[in-house]
Motif scaffolding. Structure first.
Motif, PDB file in Angstrom:
ATOM      1  N   PRO A   1      10.674   1.057  14.349  1.00  0.00           N
ATOM      2  CA  PRO A   1       9.615   2.078  14.436  1.00  0.00           C
ATOM      3  C   PRO A   1       9.456   2.814  13.109  1.00  0.00           C
ATOM      4  N   ARG A   2       8.230   3.230  12.842  1.00  0.00           N
ATOM      5  CA  ARG A   2       7.944   3.974  11.609  1.00  0.00           C
ATOM      6  C   ARG A   2       8.687   5.304  11.637  1.00  0.00           C
ATOM      7  N   SER A   3       9.421   5.593  10.564  1.00  0.00           N
ATOM      8  CA  SER A   3      10.184   6.839  10.485  1.00  0.00           C
ATOM      9  C   SER A   3       9.569   7.836   9.506  1.00  0.00           C
ATOM     10  N   VAL A   4       8.741   7.349   8.594  1.00  0.00           N
ATOM     11  CA  VAL A   4       8.152   8.231   7.588  1.00  0.00           C
ATOM     12  C   VAL A   4       6.948   8.964   8.177  1.00  0.00           C
ATOM     13  N   ASN A   5       6.748  10.197   7.739  1.00  0.00           N
ATOM     14  CA  ASN A   5       5.594  10.997   8.132  1.00  0.00           C
ATOM     15  C   ASN A   5       4.436  10.638   7.196  1.00  0.00           C
ATOM     16  N   VAL A   6       3.399   9.984   7.735  1.00  0.00           N
ATOM     17  CA  VAL A   6       2.307   9.512   6.877  1.00  0.00           C
ATOM     18  C   VAL A   6       1.546  10.678   6.243  1.00  0.00           C
ATOM     19  N   PHE A   7       1.534  11.839   6.893  1.00  0.00           N
ATOM     20  CA  PHE A   7       0.870  12.994   6.301  1.00  0.00           C
ATOM     21  C   PHE A   7       1.617  13.468   5.059  1.00  0.00           C
ATOM     22  N   GLU A   8       2.933  13.325   5.054  1.00  0.00           N
ATOM     23  CA  GLU A   8       3.709  13.646   3.858  1.00  0.00           C
ATOM     24  C   GLU A   8       3.448  12.634   2.748  1.00  0.00           C
ATOM     25  N   VAL A   9       3.204  11.388   3.126  1.00  0.00           N
ATOM     26  CA  VAL A   9       2.825  10.374   2.142  1.00  0.00           C
ATOM     27  C   VAL A   9       1.493  10.752   1.490  1.00  0.00           C
ATOM     28  N   VAL A  10       0.518  11.161   2.307  1.00  0.00           N
ATOM     29  CA  VAL A  10      -0.780  11.582   1.777  1.00  0.00           C
ATOM     30  C   VAL A  10      -0.610  12.818   0.894  1.00  0.00           C
ATOM     31  N   ASN A  11       0.227  13.768   1.324  1.00  0.00           N
ATOM     32  CA  ASN A  11       0.500  14.958   0.505  1.00  0.00           C
ATOM     33  C   ASN A  11       1.036  14.570  -0.866  1.00  0.00           C
ATOM     34  N   ALA A  12       1.947  13.590  -0.897  1.00  0.00           N
ATOM     35  CA  ALA A  12       2.537  13.155  -2.164  1.00  0.00           C
ATOM     36  C   ALA A  12       1.489  12.509  -3.063  1.00  0.00           C
TER      37      ALA A  12
ATOM     38  N   VAL B   1     -11.637  11.530  -1.354  1.00  0.00           N
ATOM     39  CA  VAL B   1     -11.146  11.826  -0.002  1.00  0.00           C
ATOM     40  C   VAL B   1     -10.541  13.227   0.038  1.00  0.00           C
ATOM     41  N   ASN B   2      -9.731  13.562  -0.980  1.00  0.00           N
ATOM     42  CA  ASN B   2      -9.136  14.889  -1.054  1.00  0.00           C
ATOM     43  C   ASN B   2     -10.206  15.967  -1.145  1.00  0.00           C
ATOM     44  N   LEU B   3     -11.224  15.736  -1.964  1.00  0.00           N
ATOM     45  CA  LEU B   3     -12.299  16.710  -2.138  1.00  0.00           C
ATOM     46  C   LEU B   3     -13.063  16.926  -0.834  1.00  0.00           C
ATOM     47  N   MET B   4     -13.381  15.850  -0.135  1.00  0.00           N
ATOM     48  CA  MET B   4     -14.169  15.963   1.097  1.00  0.00           C
ATOM     49  C   MET B   4     -13.361  16.592   2.229  1.00  0.00           C
ATOM     50  N   LEU B   5     -12.068  16.306   2.280  1.00  0.00           N
ATOM     51  CA  LEU B   5     -11.226  16.962   3.288  1.00  0.00           C
ATOM     52  C   LEU B   5     -11.230  18.471   3.103  1.00  0.00           C
ATOM     53  N   ARG B   6     -11.171  18.909   1.864  1.00  0.00           N
ATOM     54  CA  ARG B   6     -11.187  20.350   1.583  1.00  0.00           C
ATOM     55  C   ARG B   6     -12.507  20.981   2.033  1.00  0.00           C
ATOM     56  N   ARG B   7     -13.588  20.254   1.885  1.00  0.00           N
ATOM     57  CA  ARG B   7     -14.885  20.797   2.288  1.00  0.00           C
ATOM     58  C   ARG B   7     -15.055  20.809   3.805  1.00  0.00           C
TER      59      ARG B   7
END
Length: 260
Positions: A31-42, A252-258
């Motif tokens: 099973p996946r153990s990594v937090n994908v949101f933390e991957v995106v943050n990085a 993607v980062n810019l549009m998420l912020r908006r």
């Protein structure tokens, strides 16, 4: 363990927007153990800070893991799919049709750092490196991008964009460009080959100094947005396709912020 947040971290609202768009874990195996949101943050941290993969802070997942997900999502088209879905949401939010009917086109020559595939010298800009040719809608949101040798002409860049994106963006009725993409025979060929109508925005003959040109400022503003991401200040990527992915990730980062 809860870590101290960075300015580039996703907010809960942004995570909620992103959750249904990210690929699910592969079936079978461990099973996946990594937090994908933390991957995106990085990845967003790397884009804004301009650091190397190996210099990512230790409170993110291991840099090898972050790099693996970045390249995996590049290979399966996730970054382009995220860009497409978020752009549609953002256009609908401001009351526009999800599919644009007009766009702006331009290129930007940037220096490369270190060894890289497909580099060259842009004699006009006096830059040795690569050229980013991008297509944006009238809001400045990215529709398509091709990164290639700086020695290639703007006509070559537009041709590459057409080969890759003409079938996807058949809804476009008009594309504004500057005179470097002009030439009556070439404009006619683009319309016949890709179905795109090109309109060249000319600088007034009597103009002296800077003057804001109609429609042309939209794509220039997009390049200015990319300038906020230090990883894009030069082309640090070995492969041109990875450079293109960095542009999609920044948008993607810019549009998420908006949106959130």
């Amino acid at each position: 363990m809860t870590r101290q947040s960075y300015d580039t971290d996703l907010t809960p609202a942004q995570c909620e927007l992103l959750a249904p768009l990210l690929p699910p874990a592969k079936p079978g195996g461990r099973p996946r153990s990594v937090n994908v949101f933390e991957v995106v943050n990085a990845i967003f941290y790397l884009l804004r800070a301009g650091c190397a993969w190996r210099l990512l802070p230790h409170d993110f997942p291991a840099w090898q893991t972050v790099y693996y997900y970045f390249r995996q999502w590049e290979a399966d088209g996730t970054w382009e799919a995220l860009n497409h879905a978020l752009r549609q949401q953002l256009r609908e939010t401001v009351g526009r049709n999800p599919s644009p009917s007009a766009a702006c086109l331009d290129s930007q020559s940037v220096k490369t750092a270190g060894a890289a595939q497909e580099t060259g010298f842009d004699g006009g800009k006096k830059v040795k490196g690569r050229k980013r040719t991008i297509l944006v809608d009238t809001m400045g949101l990215l529709l398509g991008a091709k990164v290639h040798s700086a020695r290639r002409s703007d006509h070559d860049g537009l041709t590459l964009l057409g080969i890759w994106f003409a079938s996807m963006w058949s809804c476009l009725q008009l594309i504004w460009t500057d005179k470097t993409f002009g030439g009556k025979s070439f404009v006619a060929w683009v319309e016949q080959a890709f179905g795109w109508t090109i309109e060249v925005v000319q600088r007034p003959a009597e103009q002296k100094g800077f003057q804001l040109l109609p429609r042309r400022w939209v794509v220039e503003r997009t390049f200015a947005w990319f300038g906020r991401y230090r990883r894009l200040s030069k082309d640090y990527e070995y492969l041109p396709t990875t450079s293109e992915t960095m542009l999609y990730a920044a948008m993607v980062n810019l549009m998420l912020r908006r949106l959130a």
